[in-house]
Motif scaffolding. Structure first.
Motif, PDB file in Angstrom:
ATOM      1  N   CYS A 111       3.889 116.472 -51.237  1.00  0.00           N
ATOM      2  CA  CYS A 111       4.276 117.357 -50.146  1.00  0.00           C
ATOM      3  C   CYS A 111       3.647 116.846 -48.849  1.00  0.00           C
ATOM      4  CB  CYS A 111       3.845 118.805 -50.415  1.00  0.00           C
ATOM      5  SG  CYS A 111       2.071 119.047 -50.501  1.00  0.00           S
ATOM      6  N   LEU A 112       4.164 117.334 -47.721  1.00  0.00           N
ATOM      7  CA  LEU A 112       3.623 116.929 -46.434  1.00  0.00           C
ATOM      8  C   LEU A 112       2.239 117.520 -46.229  1.00  0.00           C
ATOM      9  CD1 LEU A 112       6.735 117.374 -44.124  1.00  0.00           C
ATOM     10  CD2 LEU A 112       5.649 115.220 -44.755  1.00  0.00           C
ATOM     11  N   ARG A 113       1.362 116.752 -45.619  1.00  0.00           N
ATOM     12  CA  ARG A 113       0.026 117.243 -45.323  1.00  0.00           C
ATOM     13  C   ARG A 113       0.106 118.291 -44.211  1.00  0.00           C
ATOM     14  NH1 ARG A 113      -5.179 114.778 -45.927  1.00  0.00           N
ATOM     15  NH2 ARG A 113      -6.704 115.723 -44.538  1.00  0.00           N
ATOM     16  N   GLY A 114      -0.397 119.471 -44.480  1.00  0.00           N
ATOM     17  CA  GLY A 114      -0.390 120.546 -43.501  1.00  0.00           C
ATOM     18  C   GLY A 114       0.837 121.423 -43.534  1.00  0.00           C
ATOM     19  N   SER A 115       1.771 121.183 -44.475  1.00  0.00           N
ATOM     20  CA  SER A 115       2.956 122.035 -44.553  1.00  0.00           C
ATOM     21  C   SER A 115       2.585 123.403 -45.138  1.00  0.00           C
ATOM     22  CB  SER A 115       4.032 121.367 -45.407  1.00  0.00           C
ATOM     23  OG  SER A 115       3.540 121.155 -46.720  1.00  0.00           O
ATOM     24  N   ARG A 116       3.373 124.418 -44.798  1.00  0.00           N
ATOM     25  CA  ARG A 116       3.070 125.781 -45.219  1.00  0.00           C
ATOM     26  C   ARG A 116       3.605 126.023 -46.620  1.00  0.00           C
ATOM     27  NH1 ARG A 116       5.663 129.764 -41.982  1.00  0.00           N
ATOM     28  NH2 ARG A 116       4.080 131.213 -42.723  1.00  0.00           N
ATOM     29  N   PRO A 117       2.825 126.701 -47.484  1.00  0.00           N
ATOM     30  CA  PRO A 117       3.290 126.951 -48.851  1.00  0.00           C
ATOM     31  C   PRO A 117       3.936 128.325 -49.005  1.00  0.00           C
ATOM     32  CG  PRO A 117       0.968 127.458 -48.705  1.00  0.00           C
ATOM     33  CD  PRO A 117       1.402 127.067 -47.320  1.00  0.00           C
ATOM     34  N   PRO A 153       5.734 122.385 -39.421  1.00  0.00           N
ATOM     35  CA  PRO A 153       6.759 123.456 -39.444  1.00  0.00           C
ATOM     36  C   PRO A 153       7.738 123.304 -40.607  1.00  0.00           C
ATOM     37  CG  PRO A 153       7.336 121.828 -37.808  1.00  0.00           C
ATOM     38  CD  PRO A 153       6.007 121.395 -38.364  1.00  0.00           C
ATOM     39  N   PHE A 154       7.197 123.088 -41.817  1.00  0.00           N
ATOM     40  CA  PHE A 154       8.042 122.921 -42.993  1.00  0.00           C
ATOM     41  C   PHE A 154       7.455 123.713 -44.151  1.00  0.00           C
ATOM     42  CE2 PHE A 154       8.484 118.957 -40.564  1.00  0.00           C
ATOM     43  CZ  PHE A 154       9.847 118.969 -40.337  1.00  0.00           C
ATOM     44  N   VAL A 155       8.326 124.112 -45.071  1.00  0.00           N
ATOM     45  CA  VAL A 155       7.906 124.769 -46.318  1.00  0.00           C
ATOM     46  C   VAL A 155       8.442 123.915 -47.453  1.00  0.00           C
ATOM     47  CG1 VAL A 155       8.044 126.836 -47.747  1.00  0.00           C
ATOM     48  CG2 VAL A 155       7.925 127.053 -45.259  1.00  0.00           C
ATOM     49  N   ASP A 156       7.589 123.134 -48.108  1.00  0.00           N
ATOM     50  CA  ASP A 156       8.060 122.212 -49.143  1.00  0.00           C
ATOM     51  C   ASP A 156       7.259 122.308 -50.442  1.00  0.00           C
ATOM     52  OD1 ASP A 156       5.715 121.179 -48.195  1.00  0.00           O
ATOM     53  OD2 ASP A 156       6.431 119.118 -47.985  1.00  0.00           O
ATOM     54  N   HIS A 157       6.350 123.282 -50.562  1.00  0.00           N
ATOM     55  CA  HIS A 157       5.639 123.454 -51.835  1.00  0.00           C
ATOM     56  C   HIS A 157       5.311 124.928 -52.027  1.00  0.00           C
ATOM     57  CE1 HIS A 157       2.373 123.035 -48.907  1.00  0.00           C
ATOM     58  NE2 HIS A 157       1.556 123.600 -49.779  1.00  0.00           N
ATOM     59  N   VAL A 158       4.928 125.274 -53.261  1.00  0.00           N
ATOM     60  CA  VAL A 158       4.703 126.671 -53.615  1.00  0.00           C
ATOM     61  C   VAL A 158       3.429 126.782 -54.438  1.00  0.00           C
ATOM     62  CG1 VAL A 158       6.279 126.405 -55.599  1.00  0.00           C
ATOM     63  CG2 VAL A 158       5.670 128.692 -54.810  1.00  0.00           C
ATOM     64  N   PHE A 159       2.600 127.771 -54.116  1.00  0.00           N
ATOM     65  CA  PHE A 159       1.420 128.117 -54.920  1.00  0.00           C
ATOM     66  C   PHE A 159       1.821 129.246 -55.878  1.00  0.00           C
ATOM     67  CE2 PHE A 159      -1.630 126.924 -51.220  1.00  0.00           C
ATOM     68  CZ  PHE A 159      -1.473 125.595 -51.533  1.00  0.00           C
TER      69      PHE A 159
END
Length: 306
Positions: A111-117, A153-159
């Motif tokens: 995932c991108l470093r710093g992207s929002r989960p 400004p991306f959402v590419d992963h999920v916790f």
């Protein structure tokens, strides 16, 4: 990846992630992984073991943080995690188990470093009140604030937070854009809830986990089970020894056993009137032969000189 339009940064959540002294390399790498995944986090030096936990509230105030993740190491083998809303509370203490870091797993996800989960929770978090409190605490700590300066400004992963076996299982997955499937990135760990406190790092207890078993008790039960097996083996050996030493059952003599036995002929006793000749005791036959050869050589020499 879904792009989010730029706006004003309003949610000023900042999380302080640090630990006490005595942690091992795996905990240090886990702490670094969480800092990488959470752009709104801050770091600090390790806290001394002698300091009280309420000192962390002052450290958070100096670092301008209102949330805290604190890793506490005990006996160089047990790891505890504190999640706290400083300075008012509440706070929760967990036992961390089955830790696997990003470098250790080597998963295919990325995932991108710093992207929002995205944050995904088990349905049980909405049923139980103590889980509902933990859900709100997880959202405020692990959720990256919108329009944060260090975030992408991306959402590419999920916790994901899943409850299984009275424990909370943390996983991090990549969201693949083509088919919306999930690929694990890491890290992964399991949180075993101990207590929830009303204050920050202390105060009245709001909830205590009845299913929690301390690591010391767990190790003690393992030692007792091993000792019980050893005692059982010893008892079996003692019973076997007693059985071997036990008196044998004597069978009565059968009068018909000696019917067909023929007694052996008795030899006449010979009485020797003459004392038998004593044989010379020879300790070493080789020495005797050497002596005989020397005598023969002397005889030959005397005969030759004559």
């Amino acid at each position: 990846m879904k792009k989010i339009h730029c706006g004003k940064w309003k949610n000023k959540e900042r999380v302080l992630i640090f630990s006490s002294r005595g942690i091992n390399f795996r905990t240090r790498h886990l702490m670094q992984d969480l800092r990488t995944l959470m752009p709104h986090s801050k770091a600090d030096t390790k806290m001394d073991r002698k300091d009280q936990l309420f000192v962390i509230n002052e450290v958070c105030e100096m670092k301008n943080c209102n949330k805290c993740i604190f890793f506490e190491a005990k006996k160089k083998q047990d790891l505890y995690m504190w999640l706290s809303n400083t300075p008012q509370g509440p706070s929760a203490k967990f036992l961390v188990q089955n830790v696997h870091t990003l470098a250790e797993l080597k998963m295919t996800g990325n995932c991108l470093r710093g992207s929002r989960p995205l944050l995904s929770f088990d349905p049980i978090f909405d049923r139980e009140p103590h889980y509902a409190l933990l859900k709100e605490l997880f959202i405020q700590i692990f959720g990256t604030p919108r329009y944060h300066p260090k975030s992408q400004p991306f959402v590419d992963h999920v916790f994901t937070f899943t409850v299984t076996d009275e424990r909370i299982w943390f996983r991090n997955y990549q969201i693949i854009e083509e088919d919306a499937s999930l690929v694990e990135i890491g890290p992964r760990f399991v949180l075993n809830l101990i207590k929830i406190f009303q204050g920050s790092f202390g105060g009245p207890t709001l909830y205590e986990n009845p299913h929690y078993q301390s690591p010391n008790m767990h190790r003690r039960l393992i030692r007792l089970s091993v000792a019980a097996k050893f005692r059982e083996k010893q008892q079996v050996k003692e019973v076997q020894k007693i059985k071997k030493k036990g008196t044998k059952v004597l069978v009565e003599e059968d009068p018909t056993e000696v019917v067909f036995e023929t007694p052996a002929e008795e030899k006449p006793v010979e009485i020797q009137l003459v004392k038998p000749e004593s044989k010379p005791i020879v300790k070493d036959k080789k020495k005797l032969r050497k002596i005989q050869r020397k005598k023969q050589k002397k005889v030959f020499r005397t005969e030759g000189s004559a």
